[in-house]
Motif scaffolding. Structure first.
Motif, PDB file in Angstrom:
ATOM      1  N   GLN A 224       0.824  -1.207   0.000  1.00  0.00           N
ATOM      2  CA  GLN A 224       0.000   0.000   0.000  1.00  0.00           C
ATOM      3  C   GLN A 224       0.860   1.258   0.000  1.00  0.00           C
ATOM      4  O   GLN A 224       0.553   2.238  -0.694  1.00  0.00           O
ATOM      5  CB  GLN A 224      -0.931  -0.010   1.212  1.00  0.00           C
ATOM      6  CG  GLN A 224      -2.023  -1.078   1.131  1.00  0.00           C
ATOM      7  CD  GLN A 224      -2.802  -1.195   2.423  1.00  0.00           C
ATOM      8  OE1 GLN A 224      -2.322  -0.845   3.500  1.00  0.00           O
ATOM      9  NE2 GLN A 224      -4.024  -1.702   2.324  1.00  0.00           N
ATOM     10  N   ALA A 225       1.955   1.241   0.764  1.00  0.00           N
ATOM     11  CA  ALA A 225       2.838   2.407   0.819  1.00  0.00           C
ATOM     12  C   ALA A 225       3.482   2.666  -0.542  1.00  0.00           C
ATOM     13  O   ALA A 225       3.609   3.824  -0.973  1.00  0.00           O
ATOM     14  CB  ALA A 225       3.913   2.200   1.888  1.00  0.00           C
ATOM     15  N   LEU A 226       3.884   1.607  -1.229  1.00  0.00           N
ATOM     16  CA  LEU A 226       4.481   1.755  -2.558  1.00  0.00           C
ATOM     17  C   LEU A 226       3.473   2.315  -3.554  1.00  0.00           C
ATOM     18  O   LEU A 226       3.773   3.234  -4.324  1.00  0.00           O
ATOM     19  CB  LEU A 226       5.004   0.404  -3.038  1.00  0.00           C
ATOM     20  CG  LEU A 226       6.245  -0.141  -2.320  1.00  0.00           C
ATOM     21  CD1 LEU A 226       6.405  -1.636  -2.587  1.00  0.00           C
ATOM     22  CD2 LEU A 226       7.493   0.621  -2.754  1.00  0.00           C
ATOM     23  N   ILE A 227       2.262   1.767  -3.536  1.00  0.00           N
ATOM     24  CA  ILE A 227       1.220   2.241  -4.454  1.00  0.00           C
ATOM     25  C   ILE A 227       0.869   3.698  -4.147  1.00  0.00           C
ATOM     26  O   ILE A 227       0.734   4.525  -5.060  1.00  0.00           O
ATOM     27  CB  ILE A 227      -0.018   1.340  -4.363  1.00  0.00           C
ATOM     28  CG1 ILE A 227       0.314  -0.056  -4.901  1.00  0.00           C
ATOM     29  CG2 ILE A 227      -1.196   1.945  -5.127  1.00  0.00           C
ATOM     30  CD1 ILE A 227      -0.743  -1.101  -4.605  1.00  0.00           C
ATOM     31  N   ALA A 228       0.713   4.020  -2.864  1.00  0.00           N
ATOM     32  CA  ALA A 228       0.377   5.394  -2.482  1.00  0.00           C
ATOM     33  C   ALA A 228       1.452   6.369  -2.945  1.00  0.00           C
ATOM     34  O   ALA A 228       1.154   7.486  -3.394  1.00  0.00           O
ATOM     35  CB  ALA A 228       0.189   5.481  -0.976  1.00  0.00           C
ATOM     36  N   HIS A 229       2.709   5.954  -2.852  1.00  0.00           N
ATOM     37  CA  HIS A 229       3.810   6.814  -3.280  1.00  0.00           C
ATOM     38  C   HIS A 229       3.713   7.103  -4.784  1.00  0.00           C
ATOM     39  O   HIS A 229       3.877   8.248  -5.219  1.00  0.00           O
ATOM     40  CB  HIS A 229       5.147   6.146  -2.957  1.00  0.00           C
ATOM     41  CG  HIS A 229       6.342   7.004  -3.235  1.00  0.00           C
ATOM     42  ND1 HIS A 229       6.943   7.779  -2.271  1.00  0.00           N
ATOM     43  CD2 HIS A 229       7.047   7.221  -4.387  1.00  0.00           C
ATOM     44  CE1 HIS A 229       7.965   8.434  -2.803  1.00  0.00           C
ATOM     45  NE2 HIS A 229       8.043   8.109  -4.089  1.00  0.00           N
TER      46      HIS A 229
END
Length: 290
Positions: A224-229
């Motif tokens: 999720q953190a990668l996608i949000a970035h």
């Protein structure tokens, strides 16, 4: 490979010169692919054209992932040429080219009966999410974690992670993808925990693959953190992500303003890709390459 003729339709290898006709065919059936998207998938693999006179009426591509894996896609038959066995013959040519490899495809419900007859069985599903009107979710990083841009020296590590997550050898396709994509990885104390790529595609951009190590039960947050970035760098731009149903991301993506617009069936032939429980794939490259 020589051309094969069935009645008025000739089947022959797909070449770069066929890209404009293939692109026009995909536009006719309302697929979003640009000519550059066709160029990328053709460069990564090969396939066949069905030609009726001077007109291209069918396309089909496949990709070999190492010695044991394969996938296929971009199977299109012109609407006014359907029901004549063109799609089946194109599939047979692809399967002959792939041989005994474990082969994966993503099928619409309408296509599933044909693929079942050709020896494929259902092994999962992939949900397509997309929008230009999304909100960037806030995902906190833990102490020692950071997200940074992918650098050339990261490639060997990413190939290993992508191969373990997909069950396919990604030593050829991932370096090719990195030439047309940008990406980030998440790491803790120098250890890579996952990565995600974004590239131009169709109406805007596509995110994928997204891969995360599962060992510490933080893999969903890392994905999720990668996608949000990546979403944060793509605000107000049309963005698509195709996520395996078992990833559990669909509800989160929908809540972020990326609704599910379609679901396709994942099918396999000659077995299933080996699963490595220590790595998870949260988004595929595309529905052809897997």
């Amino acid at each position: 490979m020589p051309a094969v003729e069935t009645s008025a339709v000739v089947y022959r290898p797909f070449t770069a010169a066929d890209i404009p006709a293939a692109h026009a065919l995909s536009v006719e059936v309302k697929w979003p692919h640009r000519a550059d998207d066709w160029r990328f998938v053709l460069d990564a693999g090969g396939g066949f054209i069905a030609q009726d006179g001077e007109r291209v009426v069918g396309t089909a591509l496949c990709w070999k992932h190492g010695d044991d894996g394969g996938s296929l896609g971009m199977v299109i038959v012109a609407p006014d040429s359907q029901g004549k066995g063109i799609g089946r013959r194109l599939m047979e040519l692809l399967l002959e080219a792939l041989g005994s490899r474990i082969t994966v495809l993503h099928a619409t419900p309408a296509g599933e009966p044909l693929y079942t007859k050709l020896g494929f069985r259902r092994i999962g599903a992939v949900n397509q999410h997309q929008s230009a009107d999304f909100c960037v979710p806030s995902i906190d990083l833990r102490r020692g974690e950071r997200i940074r841009a992918i650098e050339p020296h990261d490639t060997p590590t990413l190939v290993v992670l992508a191969s373990r997550a997909s069950g396919f050898d990604r030593s050829a396709v991932l370096p090719a993808l990195l030439k047309v994509a940008q990406g980030v990885l998440i790491e803790r104390d120098g250890q890579t925990l996952g990565f995600a790529l974004i590239r131009e595609f169709g109406r805007g951009h596509a995110i994928g693959p997204v891969v995360a190590i599962t060992g510490d039960d933080e893999h969903i947050r890392h994905a999720q953190a990668l996608i949000a970035h990546l979403l944060a760098g793509n605000e107000d731009r049309f963005t698509r992500i195709d996520t395996p149903d078992e990833s559990g991301l669909s509800e989160w993506l929908a809540a972020a303003g990326l609704p599910r617009v379609d679901t396709v069936i994942k099918m396999a032939r000659n077995g299933t890709p080996p699963q490595d429980a220590s790595v998870a794939q949260f988004a595929i490259i595309n529905q052809g390459l897997g």
